[in-house]
Design a protein around this motif. Structure first.
Motif, PDB file in Angstrom:
ATOM      1  N   TYR A   1     -74.293 -82.670  31.397  1.00 48.14           N
ATOM      2  CA  TYR A   1     -73.278 -83.440  31.759  1.00 48.14           C
ATOM      3  C   TYR A   1     -72.866 -82.409  33.560  1.00 48.14           C
ATOM      4  N   GLN A   2     -73.217 -82.110  34.069  1.00 45.85           N
ATOM      5  CA  GLN A   2     -73.326 -81.750  35.811  1.00 45.85           C
ATOM      6  C   GLN A   2     -72.790 -82.700  36.192  1.00 45.85           C
ATOM      7  N   SER A   3     -72.855 -83.943  35.814  1.00 45.84           N
ATOM      8  CA  SER A   3     -72.240 -85.028  37.317  1.00 45.84           C
ATOM      9  C   SER A   3     -71.003 -85.534  36.808  1.00 45.84           C
ATOM     10  N   VAL A   4     -70.553 -85.481  35.286  1.00 42.23           N
ATOM     11  CA  VAL A   4     -69.103 -86.141  35.097  1.00 42.23           C
ATOM     12  C   VAL A   4     -67.654 -84.732  34.659  1.00 42.23           C
ATOM     13  N   HIS A   5     -67.428 -84.958  34.900  1.00 43.12           N
ATOM     14  CA  HIS A   5     -65.388 -84.541  34.707  1.00 43.12           C
ATOM     15  C   HIS A   5     -64.928 -84.650  33.504  1.00 43.12           C
ATOM     16  N   PHE A   6     -65.221 -85.257  32.316  1.00 42.31           N
ATOM     17  CA  PHE A   6     -64.355 -85.410  31.308  1.00 42.31           C
ATOM     18  C   PHE A   6     -63.606 -83.880  30.637  1.00 42.31           C
ATOM     19  N   LEU A   7     -62.014 -85.044  30.236  1.00 42.12           N
ATOM     20  CA  LEU A   7     -61.788 -83.596  29.543  1.00 42.12           C
ATOM     21  C   LEU A   7     -61.335 -82.756  29.809  1.00 42.12           C
ATOM     22  N   ARG A   8     -60.830 -82.997  31.126  1.00 42.03           N
ATOM     23  CA  ARG A   8     -60.402 -81.556  32.593  1.00 42.03           C
ATOM     24  C   ARG A   8     -59.499 -82.847  32.889  1.00 42.03           C
ATOM     25  N   GLY A   9     -58.331 -81.244  33.048  1.00 42.47           N
ATOM     26  CA  GLY A   9     -56.937 -81.585  34.418  1.00 42.47           C
ATOM     27  C   GLY A   9     -56.742 -81.025  34.618  1.00 42.47           C
ATOM     28  N   ARG A  10     -55.493 -81.402  35.148  1.00 47.00           N
ATOM     29  CA  ARG A  10     -54.327 -80.325  36.031  1.00 47.00           C
ATOM     30  C   ARG A  10     -52.938 -80.769  36.199  1.00 47.00           C
ATOM     31  N   GLN A  11     -51.926 -80.764  36.107  1.00 46.70           N
ATOM     32  CA  GLN A  11     -50.532 -81.666  36.084  1.00 46.70           C
ATOM     33  C   GLN A  11     -49.805 -80.168  36.768  1.00 46.70           C
ATOM     34  N   ILE A  12     -48.298 -80.335  37.795  1.00 41.97           N
ATOM     35  CA  ILE A  12     -47.334 -80.115  37.840  1.00 41.97           C
ATOM     36  C   ILE A  12     -46.304 -79.917  36.753  1.00 41.97           C
ATOM     37  N   THR A  13     -45.554 -78.306  36.391  1.00 36.47           N
ATOM     38  CA  THR A  13     -44.343 -78.555  35.783  1.00 36.47           C
ATOM     39  C   THR A  13     -43.230 -79.631  36.232  1.00 36.47           C
ATOM     40  N   ASP A  14     -42.835 -79.933  35.228  1.00 36.74           N
ATOM     41  CA  ASP A  14     -40.919 -80.499  35.511  1.00 36.74           C
ATOM     42  C   ASP A  14     -40.071 -79.617  35.832  1.00 36.74           C
ATOM     43  N   ALA A  15     -38.680 -79.755  35.438  1.00 33.69           N
ATOM     44  CA  ALA A  15     -37.665 -78.893  35.551  1.00 33.69           C
ATOM     45  C   ALA A  15     -37.542 -78.096  34.394  1.00 33.69           C
ATOM     46  N   ASN A  16     -37.983 -78.998  33.403  1.00 34.86           N
ATOM     47  CA  ASN A  16     -38.473 -78.064  32.174  1.00 34.86           C
ATOM     48  C   ASN A  16     -39.163 -76.900  31.088  1.00 34.86           C
ATOM     49  N   GLY A  17     -40.287 -77.098  32.967  1.00 35.02           N
ATOM     50  CA  GLY A  17     -42.031 -76.681  32.867  1.00 35.02           C
ATOM     51  C   GLY A  17     -42.996 -76.997  31.635  1.00 35.02           C
ATOM     52  N   LEU A  18     -42.618 -78.385  31.587  1.00 36.90           N
ATOM     53  CA  LEU A  18     -43.470 -79.146  30.743  1.00 36.90           C
ATOM     54  C   LEU A  18     -44.752 -79.364  31.063  1.00 36.90           C
ATOM     55  N   VAL A  19     -45.936 -79.687  30.601  1.00 34.62           N
ATOM     56  CA  VAL A  19     -46.984 -80.710  31.337  1.00 34.62           C
ATOM     57  C   VAL A  19     -46.906 -81.264  29.913  1.00 34.62           C
ATOM     58  N   THR A  20     -47.873 -82.631  30.061  1.00 35.08           N
ATOM     59  CA  THR A  20     -48.222 -83.369  28.607  1.00 35.08           C
ATOM     60  C   THR A  20     -49.280 -83.548  29.743  1.00 35.08           C
ATOM     61  N   PHE A  21     -51.059 -83.387  28.507  1.00 32.69           N
ATOM     62  CA  PHE A  21     -51.488 -83.817  28.900  1.00 32.69           C
ATOM     63  C   PHE A  21     -52.635 -84.684  27.646  1.00 32.69           C
ATOM     64  N   THR A  22     -52.849 -86.116  27.964  1.00 32.02           N
ATOM     65  CA  THR A  22     -53.477 -87.015  27.165  1.00 32.02           C
ATOM     66  C   THR A  22     -55.105 -86.888  26.991  1.00 32.02           C
ATOM     67  N   SER A  23     -55.474 -86.628  26.146  1.00 33.62           N
ATOM     68  CA  SER A  23     -57.100 -86.458  25.516  1.00 33.62           C
ATOM     69  C   SER A  23     -57.568 -86.598  24.122  1.00 33.62           C
ATOM     70  N   ILE A  24     -58.440 -85.675  23.572  1.00 35.91           N
ATOM     71  CA  ILE A  24     -59.019 -86.569  21.998  1.00 35.91           C
ATOM     72  C   ILE A  24     -59.477 -85.022  22.046  1.00 35.91           C
ATOM     73  N   PHE A  25     -59.462 -84.915  20.490  1.00 44.28           N
ATOM     74  CA  PHE A  25     -59.251 -84.064  19.567  1.00 44.28           C
ATOM     75  C   PHE A  25     -60.313 -82.626  19.762  1.00 44.28           C
ATOM     76  N   PRO A  26     -60.523 -81.204  20.583  1.00 42.95           N
ATOM     77  CA  PRO A  26     -61.480 -81.314  20.708  1.00 42.95           C
ATOM     78  C   PRO A  26     -62.765 -81.104  19.581  1.00 42.95           C
ATOM     79  N   GLY A  27     -63.950 -80.793  19.812  1.00 43.87           N
ATOM     80  CA  GLY A  27     -65.111 -80.114  18.815  1.00 43.87           C
ATOM     81  C   GLY A  27     -64.993 -79.478  19.023  1.00 43.87           C
ATOM     82  N   TRP A  28     -66.130 -78.709  18.046  1.00 46.55           N
ATOM     83  CA  TRP A  28     -66.471 -77.663  17.904  1.00 46.55           C
ATOM     84  C   TRP A  28     -68.039 -77.199  18.428  1.00 46.55           C
TER      85      TRP A  28
END
Length: 241
Positions: free
Chosen positions: A127-154
């Motif tokens: 999967y070297q050419s794709v970038h799924f389930l990775r991301g960056r967010q900047i915290t708001d005034a409450n120190g919060l970031v929110t990501f939408t993803s899927i439940f991780p496997g193992w």
């Protein structure tokens, strides 16, 4: 005599009624727990204002995290919806929220594979050419970031987890850590049941090489929800800033 028998039967009915109610209530809760998780885990890096444990980035860190500023990191991967809400606080200042911090997360897909890697070694699928389930967010005034993803496997040797790297606004690294998931009957991990893989061979937190020393469960998130409605993860991570 008849009056005594009547009073005795009346007392039995009064005593047995709450017992029957408690039994019915327990049955209802047991049935509900098989379908949804309402409260599970600590959801905080610590019950006191101490920094979260520092953990390894692992063998699959995001190669260019600045290129993935986004809240929805699904990228078409199939799996049960997971909304992750992560709060970043300053362990050097009474754990007040940090605004403007950069938060990177990454985790494996339902089958245990990471994007940006593969083709040899630990991950045979490329999967070297794709970038799924990775991301960056900047915290708001409450120190919060929110990501939408899927439940991780193992995957072999690890419990279910999410990697987190926190930077300050200037881009300096503040903390590399990982988020663990609650385990046991009725938890989201048990309900998801490893997707198609099942749980045979799964490494639980107590045996995981990252989480096994977490005796206070400070790295375990709070996870609620269900397969039908999706799961919600909340976690507070204290970092020295």
């Amino acid at each position: 005599m008849e009056r005594k028998q009547f009073l005795r039967s009346l007392m039995v009915g009064i005593i047995s009624t709450p017992i029957l109610w408690e039994a019915c209530k327990k049955d209802s809760l047991d049935a509900a727990s098989s379908e949804a998780v309402t409260d599970s885990g600590s959801g905080t890096s610590s019950s006191t204002c101490t920094a979260a444990p520092t953990e390894t980035e692992g063998p699959f860190p995001t190669k260019t995290p600045s290129g993935y500023v986004r809240s929805d990191i699904t990228d078409g991967r199939s799996g049960y919806k997971l909304t992750a809400k992560i709060t970043i606080a300053n362990s050097n200042k009474d754990c007040i929220p940090i605004e403007g911090a950069m938060v990177d997360i990454w985790h494996c897909d339902a089958e245990g594979n990471y994007s940006e890697y593969g083709g040899s070694g630990m991950q045979s699928t490329n999967y070297q050419s794709v970038h799924f389930l990775r991301g960056r967010q900047i915290t708001d005034a409450n120190g919060l970031v929110t990501f939408t993803s899927i439940f991780p496997g193992w995957y072999n040797g690890r419990a279910t987890h999410i990697h987190v790297h926190v930077y300050n606004a200037a881009g300096n690294s503040l903390k590399v850590t990982q988020i663990a998931f609650p385990e046991g009957a009725g938890t989201a991990v048990a309900i998801v049941n490893g997707y198609k893989k099942g749980m045979s061979g799964y490494t639980y937190n107590a045996k995981d090489n990252v989480f096994s020393d977490d005796t206070t469960n400070s790295e375990v998130a709070t996870v609620t929800g269900s397969i039908a409605d999706g799961f919600n993860l909340t976690m507070k991570i204290n970092v020295p800033a």
